[in-house]
Design an enzyme around this catalytic site. Structure first.
Site, mmCIF file in Angstrom:
data_model
loop_
_atom_site.group_PDB
_atom_site.id
_atom_site.type_symbol
_atom_site.label_atom_id
_atom_site.label_comp_id
_atom_site.label_asym_id
_atom_site.label_seq_id
_atom_site.Cartn_x
_atom_site.Cartn_y
_atom_site.Cartn_z
ATOM 1 N N LYS A 27 0.740 4.772 6.661
ATOM 2 C CA LYS A 27 0.138 5.653 5.655
ATOM 3 C C LYS A 27 0.815 7.019 5.687
ATOM 4 O O LYS A 27 1.520 7.364 6.621
ATOM 5 C CB LYS A 27 -1.370 5.837 5.922
ATOM 6 C CG LYS A 27 -2.168 4.559 5.974
ATOM 7 C CD LYS A 27 -2.181 3.828 4.659
ATOM 8 C CE LYS A 27 -2.859 2.465 4.799
ATOM 9 N NZ LYS A 27 -2.585 1.599 3.687
ATOM 10 N N SER A 32 0.806 -1.226 0.000
ATOM 11 C CA SER A 32 0.000 0.000 0.000
ATOM 12 C C SER A 32 0.840 1.278 0.000
ATOM 13 O O SER A 32 0.359 2.332 -0.366
ATOM 14 C CB SER A 32 -0.959 0.017 1.189
ATOM 15 O OG SER A 32 -0.259 0.227 2.393
#
Length: 182
Positions: free
Chosen positions: A87, A44
């Site tokens: 993230k 990701s």
């Protein structure tokens, strides 16, 4: 003489035990309050981070300030509290984040994102407009391929309290990516 030897061994053993206990206490304090390590699973955050990268996560700075836009953070997964996600912070409290035509806008301006692959298209998962509440952040994975990242497009804005650390240094693997994360 033999009794004196036993006393010396006993004293030395006690000193060793004290030293080991002190080392354990210091290690626990460092891991709890100063920094932690984390391990990347999945893609990701590609191309910035690769699967199996190992990172240091700084905790102490969170006691004094909030993360900045562009910081890579470790956070408790909103959709699975037993997991952590890594993230990038895109929007801060009070910001308006919008995704239009595959581009990310923050407060009406296109976000310059040197960390994603050239010509990446940022997909949406339903919503395309978010007002970031105070005390929260909007986070995205650097991999913008459709379905590649569970992030704020999927679970919404994230509380600052769920952020466990700010990553800034990759300590493994020992290759050309070793060092500071951008």
């Amino acid at each position: 003489m033999e009794e004196e030897n036993k006393n010396d061994i006993k004293k030395e053993t006690i000193e060793w035990i004290k030293s080991i206990l002190l080392a354990v206490v210091i290690a626990v304090l460092i891991k709890t309050f100063i920094f932690n390590t984390t391990y990347v699973l999945g893609n990701s955050m590609y191309p910035t981070l690769h699967e199996k990268d190992r990172l240091f996560a700084n905790k102490i700075s969170l006691y004094f300030s909030s993360p900045n836009r562009g910081d890579v953070v470790v956070l408790k997964a909103p959709d699975n509290p037993s997991k952590d996600y890594i993230k990038r912070v895109i929007g801060l409290g009070g910001d308006i984040v919008e995704i239009k035509d595959g581009k990310v806008y923050v407060n009406g301006e296109v976000l310059k994102e040197d960390y994603i692959e050239k010509d990446s298209f940022t997909h949406i998962y339903g919503e395309s407009y978010w007002e970031v509440p105070k005390g929260q952040v909007f986070v995205l994975g650097d991999n913008r391929e459709e379905g590649a990242s569970k992030d704020s497009r999927y679970f919404g804005c994230v509380s600052l309290k769920s952020i466990k650390g700010i990553t800034g240094f990759r300590y493994f693997p020992f290759d050309d990516r070793f060092g500071k994360i951008y």
